[in-house]
Write a protein that holds these residues in place. Sequence first.
Motif, short mmCIF file in Angstrom:
data_model
loop_
_atom_site.label_atom_id
_atom_site.label_comp_id
_atom_site.label_asym_id
_atom_site.label_seq_id
_atom_site.Cartn_x
_atom_site.Cartn_y
_atom_site.Cartn_z
N ASP A 1 19.25 99.96 61.18
CA ASP A 1 19.03 98.54 60.96
C ASP A 1 19.28 98.15 59.51
OD1 ASP A 1 17.95 95.88 61.80
OD2 ASP A 1 16.34 96.40 60.40
N ILE A 2 18.80 98.94 58.56
CA ILE A 2 18.98 98.56 57.16
C ILE A 2 20.44 98.70 56.73
CG2 ILE A 2 18.41 100.80 56.11
CD1 ILE A 2 16.98 99.22 53.89
N VAL A 3 21.14 99.68 57.29
CA VAL A 3 22.58 99.80 56.98
C VAL A 3 23.31 98.55 57.47
CG1 VAL A 3 24.69 101.07 57.46
CG2 VAL A 3 22.59 102.32 56.95
N LYS A 4 22.97 98.10 58.67
CA LYS A 4 23.56 96.87 59.22
C LYS A 4 23.27 95.69 58.31
CE LYS A 4 23.30 93.98 63.42
NZ LYS A 4 22.57 92.82 62.90
N LYS A 5 22.05 95.61 57.81
CA LYS A 5 21.66 94.47 56.97
C LYS A 5 22.29 94.55 55.58
CE LYS A 5 17.68 93.41 59.76
NZ LYS A 5 16.29 93.68 60.12
N ILE A 6 22.52 95.75 55.08
CA ILE A 6 23.26 95.89 53.83
C ILE A 6 24.66 95.29 53.99
CG2 ILE A 6 24.38 97.55 52.28
CD1 ILE A 6 21.88 99.34 52.70
N ILE A 7 25.29 95.59 55.11
CA ILE A 7 26.63 95.04 55.39
C ILE A 7 26.57 93.52 55.50
CG2 ILE A 7 28.49 94.96 57.11
CD1 ILE A 7 27.74 97.92 57.76
N ILE B 1 14.95 92.45 53.05
CA ILE B 1 14.69 92.29 51.62
C ILE B 1 15.05 93.56 50.86
CG2 ILE B 1 12.94 91.77 49.88
CD1 ILE B 1 13.71 89.52 52.02
N LEU B 2 14.74 94.71 51.46
CA LEU B 2 15.08 95.98 50.84
C LEU B 2 16.59 96.16 50.77
CD1 LEU B 2 13.81 98.53 49.64
CD2 LEU B 2 13.79 99.52 51.94
N ALA B 3 17.29 95.75 51.82
CA ALA B 3 18.75 95.83 51.81
C ALA B 3 19.32 95.00 50.66
CB ALA B 3 19.31 95.33 53.15
N ARG B 4 18.80 93.80 50.48
CA ARG B 4 19.26 92.94 49.39
C ARG B 4 18.95 93.56 48.02
NH1 ARG B 4 20.67 87.79 50.17
NH2 ARG B 4 19.80 87.21 48.12
N ALA B 5 17.79 94.18 47.91
CA ALA B 5 17.42 94.80 46.63
C ALA B 5 18.34 95.98 46.30
CB ALA B 5 15.97 95.27 46.69
N LEU B 6 18.73 96.73 47.31
CA LEU B 6 19.64 97.85 47.10
C LEU B 6 21.00 97.36 46.63
CD1 LEU B 6 18.69 99.93 50.25
CD2 LEU B 6 18.52 100.77 47.90
N ILE B 7 21.50 96.31 47.25
CA ILE B 7 22.78 95.74 46.83
C ILE B 7 22.68 95.26 45.39
CG2 ILE B 7 24.46 93.89 47.24
CD1 ILE B 7 23.46 93.94 50.21
N ASN B 8 21.62 94.54 45.09
CA ASN B 8 21.43 94.00 43.75
C ASN B 8 21.37 95.09 42.69
OD1 ASN B 8 20.79 91.55 42.05
ND2 ASN B 8 18.94 92.74 41.66
N GLU B 9 20.75 96.21 43.06
CA GLU B 9 20.62 97.33 42.12
C GLU B 9 21.96 98.00 41.85
OE1 GLU B 9 18.77 99.70 39.44
OE2 GLU B 9 17.75 98.12 40.58
N LEU B 10 22.77 98.15 42.91
CA LEU B 10 24.04 98.85 42.76
C LEU B 10 25.12 97.94 42.17
CD1 LEU B 10 25.09 101.72 43.35
CD2 LEU B 10 26.14 100.79 45.42
N ASP B 11 25.20 96.70 42.65
CA ASP B 11 26.22 95.77 42.17
C ASP B 11 25.78 94.35 42.52
OD1 ASP B 11 28.42 94.25 41.52
OD2 ASP B 11 29.89 95.51 42.53
N ALA B 12 25.12 93.69 41.58
CA ALA B 12 24.55 92.36 41.83
C ALA B 12 25.60 91.34 42.24
CB ALA B 12 23.79 91.88 40.60
N SER B 13 26.84 91.53 41.81
CA SER B 13 27.91 90.58 42.15
C SER B 13 28.24 90.60 43.63
CB SER B 13 29.16 90.89 41.33
OG SER B 13 29.77 92.10 41.75
N VAL C 1 27.53 103.61 51.36
CA VAL C 1 26.17 103.84 51.85
C VAL C 1 26.12 105.17 52.58
CG1 VAL C 1 24.29 102.99 53.30
CG2 VAL C 1 25.79 101.36 52.15
N LEU C 2 25.10 105.97 52.26
CA LEU C 2 24.91 107.26 52.94
C LEU C 2 23.55 107.25 53.63
CD1 LEU C 2 26.02 110.10 53.46
CD2 LEU C 2 24.95 110.84 51.33
N LEU C 3 23.57 107.37 54.96
CA LEU C 3 22.34 107.40 55.76
C LEU C 3 22.04 108.83 56.19
CD1 LEU C 3 20.05 106.24 57.57
CD2 LEU C 3 21.81 105.83 59.32
N SER C 4 20.85 109.30 55.87
CA SER C 4 20.41 110.62 56.33
C SER C 4 19.24 110.42 57.29
CB SER C 4 19.96 111.48 55.14
OG SER C 4 19.53 112.75 55.57
N SER C 5 19.53 110.56 58.58
CA SER C 5 18.52 110.33 59.61
C SER C 5 18.09 111.66 60.20
CB SER C 5 19.08 109.41 60.70
OG SER C 5 18.09 109.07 61.63
#
Length: 250
Positions: A15-21, A231-243, A35-39
Amino acid sequence: MIGIVGGVGPLAGVDIVKKIIEETNARKDQDHLPVLLSSQANRIKDRTEYLLGREPINPGHALAEITYELERAGATVAAIPCNTAHSPRIFEVILEDLAKNNAQIKLLNMIEETAKFIKQHYEHSQIGVLSTTGTRNTGLYKNIIERFELNCIEPNDNLQEKIHAAIYDETYGIKAISSPVTNRAHDELVSAIHDLKAQGAQVIILGCTELPLALREKSYFGLPVIDPNRILARALINELDASKLIPFQD
């Protein structure tokens, strides 16, 4: 690279990978962030069972190991899409284990990011929280929400039992039957939102990553619904590349 510690539960990682996209400003495949998912749910003990004293092994150790593996694979920022894993008894062990390994990866805190987001984007101060019993009993959201000068409204014991069952019950709970979510689980959760509104809640946090699978609307009974996984997905994007972060629209 973004690292996701999945398996807590497994659908929450997907779900969070989908939301990052979904939250990334991209016009073609190549514009998206790595993005690297380790499940590896088999390695991680149940977080709620540990907090309730029914599981002796702290799942924080396995979560730290997987986070460190993500760093070695190239991730520079990571997150764990599980609310209960952020309870101090678990999350502090994760941070301690990472420090022992001299890990440089930045691990975001889902609960802090959620409280920060509400403070930045909403004028409301009365925040209702739906979560597992383990999360509620540790005061996880309450403590952090109040740190941001917001008031936390939590379910009473009877209502909490219904919410927890909607997540965990083996006959109708979301963890047991997630696709499609059962009508009973959905209806119990919608009813819980109504009850929290009656207690004064102005915003609802879905404080378990399984809950957005059942509650898909942006609001219920006029209350905005906050999905910490998004919200966490958005924070990850912002941390890696805010643009790359799509501007928030209420």
